[in-house]
Structures are given as structure tokens and as C-alpha cells.
Design a protein around this motif. Structure first.
Motif, short mmCIF file in Angstrom:
data_model
loop_
_atom_site.label_atom_id
_atom_site.label_comp_id
_atom_site.label_asym_id
_atom_site.label_seq_id
_atom_site.Cartn_x
_atom_site.Cartn_y
_atom_site.Cartn_z
N LEU A 74 -7.47 19.66 -6.22
CA LEU A 74 -6.44 18.72 -6.66
C LEU A 74 -6.36 17.51 -5.74
CD1 LEU A 74 -3.52 21.16 -7.61
CD2 LEU A 74 -5.24 20.14 -9.11
N THR A 75 -6.74 17.70 -4.50
CA THR A 75 -6.68 16.60 -3.53
C THR A 75 -7.58 15.44 -3.94
OG1 THR A 75 -6.30 18.27 -1.83
CG2 THR A 75 -6.85 16.06 -1.07
N ILE A 76 -8.61 15.71 -4.72
CA ILE A 76 -9.51 14.64 -5.17
C ILE A 76 -8.74 13.60 -5.98
CG2 ILE A 76 -11.36 14.14 -6.83
CD1 ILE A 76 -12.86 16.51 -5.78
N HIS A 77 -7.82 14.05 -6.81
CA HIS A 77 -7.05 13.12 -7.65
C HIS A 77 -6.15 12.25 -6.78
CE1 HIS A 77 -8.56 15.44 -10.99
NE2 HIS A 77 -8.02 16.53 -10.51
N VAL A 78 -5.65 12.81 -5.69
CA VAL A 78 -4.82 12.04 -4.77
C VAL A 78 -5.67 11.05 -3.98
CG1 VAL A 78 -3.34 12.18 -2.73
CG2 VAL A 78 -3.09 13.85 -4.58
N CYS A 79 -6.81 11.53 -3.46
CA CYS A 79 -7.70 10.65 -2.69
C CYS A 79 -8.20 9.49 -3.54
CB CYS A 79 -8.89 11.44 -2.15
SG CYS A 79 -8.46 12.60 -0.84
N ARG A 80 -8.38 9.72 -4.81
CA ARG A 80 -8.77 8.65 -5.74
C ARG A 80 -7.73 7.53 -5.74
NH1 ARG A 80 -9.74 9.72 -12.22
NH2 ARG A 80 -10.17 7.57 -12.87
N TYR A 90 0.84 -1.21 0.00
CA TYR A 90 0.00 0.00 0.00
C TYR A 90 0.87 1.26 0.00
CZ TYR A 90 -2.71 3.80 2.09
OH TYR A 90 -3.28 5.01 2.35
N LEU A 91 1.84 1.32 0.90
CA LEU A 91 2.68 2.51 1.02
C LEU A 91 3.48 2.77 -0.25
CD1 LEU A 91 4.04 2.01 4.67
CD2 LEU A 91 2.30 3.65 3.93
N SER A 92 4.07 1.74 -0.81
CA SER A 92 4.88 1.92 -2.02
C SER A 92 4.02 2.29 -3.22
CB SER A 92 5.69 0.65 -2.32
OG SER A 92 4.83 -0.46 -2.52
N SER A 93 2.83 1.71 -3.33
CA SER A 93 1.94 2.03 -4.45
C SER A 93 1.45 3.47 -4.36
CB SER A 93 0.74 1.08 -4.48
OG SER A 93 1.15 -0.25 -4.73
N VAL A 94 1.09 3.91 -3.15
CA VAL A 94 0.64 5.29 -2.98
C VAL A 94 1.76 6.26 -3.36
CG1 VAL A 94 0.03 7.02 -1.25
CG2 VAL A 94 -1.16 4.83 -1.29
N ALA A 95 2.98 5.96 -2.95
CA ALA A 95 4.10 6.85 -3.26
C ALA A 95 4.38 6.88 -4.76
CB ALA A 95 5.35 6.40 -2.51
N ASN A 119 2.49 10.61 -10.00
CA ASN A 119 1.79 10.93 -11.25
C ASN A 119 0.33 11.29 -11.03
OD1 ASN A 119 3.97 10.28 -13.21
ND2 ASN A 119 3.78 8.24 -12.33
N ALA A 120 -0.02 11.63 -9.79
CA ALA A 120 -1.42 11.93 -9.47
C ALA A 120 -1.96 13.08 -10.32
CB ALA A 120 -1.56 12.27 -7.99
N PHE A 121 -1.21 14.14 -10.44
CA PHE A 121 -1.65 15.30 -11.21
C PHE A 121 -1.27 15.20 -12.68
CE2 PHE A 121 -0.90 17.56 -6.94
CZ PHE A 121 -2.11 17.10 -6.47
N ILE A 122 -0.14 14.57 -12.94
CA ILE A 122 0.29 14.41 -14.33
C ILE A 122 -0.71 13.52 -15.08
CG2 ILE A 122 2.10 13.49 -15.83
CD1 ILE A 122 4.10 14.13 -13.58
N GLY A 123 -1.15 12.43 -14.45
CA GLY A 123 -2.10 11.53 -15.09
C GLY A 123 -3.49 12.11 -15.22
N TRP A 130 -1.34 12.85 2.43
CA TRP A 130 -0.30 13.89 2.43
C TRP A 130 0.89 13.48 1.57
CZ3 TRP A 130 4.74 13.48 3.74
CH2 TRP A 130 5.14 12.48 4.64
N VAL A 131 1.20 12.18 1.55
CA VAL A 131 2.29 11.72 0.69
C VAL A 131 1.94 11.96 -0.78
CG1 VAL A 131 3.50 9.67 -0.16
CG2 VAL A 131 3.20 10.01 2.29
N GLY A 132 0.71 11.61 -1.18
CA GLY A 132 0.29 11.81 -2.56
C GLY A 132 0.26 13.27 -2.97
N VAL A 133 -0.25 14.14 -2.08
CA VAL A 133 -0.30 15.57 -2.40
C VAL A 133 1.11 16.14 -2.53
CG1 VAL A 133 -0.92 17.84 -1.48
CG2 VAL A 133 -2.56 15.95 -1.35
N THR A 134 1.97 15.80 -1.59
CA THR A 134 3.35 16.32 -1.62
C THR A 134 4.08 15.88 -2.87
OG1 THR A 134 3.46 16.32 0.80
CG2 THR A 134 5.55 16.37 -0.40
N LEU A 135 4.06 14.58 -3.16
CA LEU A 135 4.76 14.08 -4.34
C LEU A 135 4.08 14.55 -5.63
CD1 LEU A 135 5.63 10.43 -3.24
CD2 LEU A 135 7.17 12.39 -3.41
N GLY A 136 2.75 14.66 -5.60
CA GLY A 136 2.04 15.10 -6.80
C GLY A 136 2.45 16.50 -7.21
N VAL A 137 2.55 17.41 -6.24
CA VAL A 137 2.93 18.79 -6.54
C VAL A 137 4.39 18.86 -6.98
CG1 VAL A 137 3.28 21.09 -5.56
CG2 VAL A 137 1.23 19.79 -4.98
N LEU A 138 5.27 18.20 -6.24
CA LEU A 138 6.70 18.26 -6.56
C LEU A 138 7.01 17.63 -7.91
CD1 LEU A 138 8.29 17.41 -3.08
CD2 LEU A 138 8.05 19.66 -4.15
#
Length: 273
Positions: free
Chosen positions: A119-125, A93-98, A103-107, A172-180
Motif C-alpha cells: 500500500l505504501t507504493i500508492h503513497v510514495c506515488r 508540498y506539505l498541504s498537497s501531500v496531506a 485519498n491515497a488508498f481510496i483513489g 508517513w503522513v500519507g500512510v497515516t492519513l490514507g489508512v485512517l
């Protein structure tokens, strides 16, 4: 399908900004919940057993790796297999989320450019989709516990709390990595390779006890503590308050940092895609 789900949740999406993107996005359960289920259904469309392929693949991996590493590490199979099963499920789970969070926002660029939704909706998805996969893999753990005579104790009541904190960590991991990663496209391959390396330094397949005086390698690894908040109450291992302190502390720091990124970069993300 994506647009239809978003249309049904428009009331939850109105009037958000970078300062409240996280809160509005997380509250839009109808939207990201529907999209996450849709992703799983599409992945296993026309499949006979559907998402339970996760259960089967987890069972095969645990049995094969358990038989091998219990011998190499001189561990009792009755205790080692449940320990390994929980570790692999949570690590998956942790590795897949990271990885997917990169690519949360790129995809989702086609949606971000057309609709102004949090934008958080794409991460929560992504987080919800992987959390459902985690839940589909947990029957393997239950079967192993029953097969080897491990019965739940009062500490088992902490498992739902541990799972909920994992769910929040994924956000928070998805949002942080998604933006960066939207800004710096070299980060996704770095994260992928880093996760592969960190896996061997994290007590997923091995126990910190075997390191003896070098157990600090695990004690200062936050991923170990995230896993232990779920694994310890399930397997009946001693629950250390340090693991909960690490988990909650990291949760607070992580959300504070992701909120900072949202406030600074929320309106720039569409231009980076």
C-alpha cells in the motif's frame, strides 16, 4: 500504464506483509517513480511548457503576495520575498501531500482490489509527484536570491538534507492519513479545513519575530520547524537546532505510528474501500 509499471517492478513486491509494507513499498522506486512521472505527464499533456506552469504560478503568487504583505508587515522586500517564496513552496508540498494522502488508498481502490502490492507504493506515488512539483517551483527561489544579492553560504549544504527529510515526512503522513481515511470517510474534509486554518498560524507569510513575546505560537508549531529546515539554510537565516530536533523527532514518531497502523490494518484496507 499503471499495471505495466507495476509489472516491471514485480520482483520488488513479492512476499510483503503488514509488518514490512512500508519498507518494501519505499524500496520499489521503479514502480512509484514511474507512476508519479506518469501522473505529471498526464496532467500537462498537450501543454506547451508542461510542469513549468508550477514555476510560473509560484512566481506570480510570490510577487503579488510579497508586494502586498511586505507593506502590511513592514518588511524589507529584499529579505521578505525569498523568505515568502520558500515558505509557500514548502507549504504547498506539505498541504498537497496531506490532502492527497487522505485519498491515497481510496483513489487507488481499483488497483488495491486487483493486485496485492504494498500500500505504501500508492503513497510514495503521491509524495514523489508533489516533490517533483516542489523542485519545479524552486527556480523562483533561486532567481529571487540572485536578484537581491543573497549568495549561498556553507549552511546551504543542509538544503538537500532538509528536502530529503520533507520527502520522508510525506510518506508517513500519507500512510497515516490514507489508512485512517479509508476507514473513516469524514476525516478528509476535516483535514482540508484544518490545513486552511493552520496555514494562518504557521509562519509562512509572516516571521515569528513580529509576535515578540508570543513567538511561542511558532516555536511549538511543528510545521514551522519543518519549513525552517529548508528555509533557514537557503535564505541565510540563523539555523536553530530546535528545528532539526523537531523534524527528526517527528519523523521517528510518525514512522512508528504509521508502522503500527500498517501492522494492524494493512489487510483490512481492501475491505474498507
Amino acid at each position: 500504464m499503471d499495471v505495466a509499471a507495476i509489472d516491471r517492478g514485480k520482483a520488488d513486491l513479492a512476499g510483503h506483509s503488514g509488518s514490512d509494507d512500508l519498507m518494501v513499498g519505499m524500496k520499489s522506486v521503479r514502480v512509484w517513480g514511474t507512476l508519479g512521472w506518469h501522473d505529471i505527464r498526464q496532467r500537462y499533456r498537450r501543454s506547451v511548457i508542461g510542469p513549468f506552469w508550477f514555476t510560473l504560478s509560484t512566481a506570480i503568487m510570490v510577487v503579488v503576495l510579497g508586494a502586498l504583505y511586505s507593506t502590511l508587515l513592514h518588511q524589507d522586500v529584499k529579505d521578505y520575498l525569498p523568505y515568502l517564496a520558500v515558505g509557500l513552496v514548502v507549504w504547498g508540498y506539505l498541504s498537497s501531500v496531506a490532502n492527497e494522502g487522505c485519498n491515497a488508498f481510496i483513489g487507488a481502490a481499483y488497483l488495491i482490489k486487483q493486485l496485492r502490492i504494498p500500500l505504501t507504493i500508492h503513497v510514495c506515488r503521491i509524495v514523489w509527484r508533489n516533490f517533483v512539483i516542489l523542485l519545479h517551483s524552486f527556480p523562483v527561489v533561486v532567481v529571487l536570491l540572485i536578484a537581491f544579492g543573497h549568495w549561498p553560504t556553507l549552511e546551504f549544504l543542509l538544503v538537500p538534507i532538509g528536502l530529503f527529510t520533507l520527502l520522508l515526512h510525506g510518506v508517513w503522513v500519507g500512510v497515516t492519513l490514507g489508512v485512517l481515511c479509508a476507514r473513516f470517510r469524514d476525516i478528509p474534509p476535516i483535514v482540508t479545513n484544518l490545513i486552511q486554518v493552520v496555514f494562518f498560524f504557521t509562519p509562512v507569510m509572516w516571521s515569528p519575530e513580529i509576535l515578540k513575546d508570543r513567538a511561542w505560537v511558532a516555536e511549538y508549531n511543528p510545521l514551522y520547524h519543518l519549513i525552517e529546515t529548508v528555509r533557514a539554510p537557503i535564505t541565510g537565516r540563523p539555523i536553530h537546532w530546535e528545528s532539526w530536533a523537531w523534524s527528526i523527532g517527528l519523523l521517528i514518531v510518525g514512522f512508528a505510528f504509521s508502522q503500527y497502523l500498517m501492522r494492524r490494518a494493512r489487510n483490512r484496507v481492501p475491505y474498507w474501500l
